[in-house]
Design a protein around this motif. Structure first.
Motif: not given
Lengths: 105, 226
Positions: B149-154, B205-211, B140-147, B192-197
């Motif tokens: 930090g990454l998806m919301n600005p886009v 794990r990191g590459l999966g999250r990046g994708c 959940g925390r990861l989802a909020v961070e990705v939302y 964004a994907g590269a930054c996440t990875a």
């Protein structure tokens, strides 16, 4: 994969301060005073060093009455080795920097 | 307000895996000389609000600050359209964009209310999601961070810079126009994907999250450019 970023100057100074007496347990505030670092810089460094297994932590077992036990820090074997390596590297760099001046004198 | 009480409130924001460090800072503050106490407490407050990430999870405060900054910029642009927000005002005046923008904004507000509630709980010494399994909490925390930090600005950038309103208003400038136009966002989706990875490590794990974050950004951009 762990990132192998070279440690910052501040991290090196903390590690060297701890490795000066590898068997002694040290307090955070003492380290701040010895290295001249502020608490805002010291604690993240201590956290990262602990995460990487370079620092061992424990709590004071017999704190004076009316005072909470303090957190204590000591370098691990790996921490001492890294401190020695960094210290050697630093002295080699200093010598390399001074050599041309000495030769010119 | 004493430095002890100030620091006690701040260290409650530390994540559970760093809670021990909060106790360490509190105990250390007792030993600090009187003249230095506030400086020490403020330094520790910074660490408590923005602790170094452990296992890839950043602090909640960063996400909240980021979103507040984003909302502040959008609010400023809407409030003073003549200072550069005309394109924003015209973009969201279109019904479809207004609908999408209002939904996103409402969702943001709901998430922010949830985060504020959990922070208040923590400040009172209560674990807000104690009954939820740790693995679900972490995701959940990861989802909020990705939302946030990454998806919301886009999402915000594509909503405010696309649609017919874009053509009727003053362009932002050649360089910026190229960068944030919805059909041209692919390079920063990959970024964004590269930054996440990079943040989670160059492993499976990191590459999966990046994708995942790359796909999320792509999806947002697609939603907004239809």
């Amino acid at each position: 994969m762990q990132r192998n970023r070279p440690p910052s100057e501040q991290t090196i100074s903390v590690l060297l301060a701890l490795a000066a007496e590898p068997s002694a347990w040290r307090h955070g505030y003492d380290l701040c005073q010895q290295t001249g670092l502020k608490a805002g810089s010291m604690y993240p460094i201590l956290m990262r060093l602990t995460d990487r297994g370079l620092l061992e932590t424990t709590w004071e077992t017999e704190p004076p009455e009316g005072r909470p036990p303090r957190h204590l820090y000591k370098p691990t074997r790996a921490g001492v080795d890294l401190a020695r390596e960094l210290s050697r590297k630093r002295s080699t760099e200093v010598a390399a920097r001074l050599r041309p001046r000495l030769e010119g004198a | 307000m004493s430095p002890e009480r100030w620091l006690a409130a701040a260290v409650r924001c530390l994540p559970a895996d760093r809670a021990e460090w909060g106790a360490a800072m509190m105990a250390e503050l007792d030993e600090v000389e009187t003249a230095e106490r506030w400086r020490f407490a403020l330094g520790c407050t910074r660490v408590a609000l923005f602790p170094p990430s452990k296992g890839g999870h950043g602090s909640m405060a960063k996400g909240i600050l980021f979103t507040l900054a984003l909302v502040a910029v959008a609010a400023f642009a809407l409030w003073r359209p003549e200072t550069g927000g005309a394109w924003l005002a015209s973009a969201i005046s279109l019904q479809t964009w207004t609908l999408l923008f209002s939904k996103v904004f409402l969702f943001d507000l709901l998430v922010l209310v949830g985060l504020t509630w959990s922070l208040v709980k923590r400040a009172n010494g209560v674990q807000p999601f104690a009954r939820i399994p740790v693995a679900v909490q972490q995701r959940g925390r990861l989802a909020v961070e990705v939302y946030f930090g990454l998806m919301n600005p886009v999402l915000y950038l594509t909503v405010i810079t696309s649609g017919p309103g874009w053509r009727n208003t003053k362009p932002l400038g050649r360089g910026l126009d190229r960068c944030i136009r919805p059909r041209r966002v692919s390079w920063w989706q990959y970024g964004a994907g590269a930054c996440t990875a990079r943040r989670f490590g160059w492993n499976r794990r990191g590459l999966g999250r990046g994708c995942a974050s790359c796909c999320g950004c792509r999806w947002c951009a697609w939603c907004c450019s239809v």
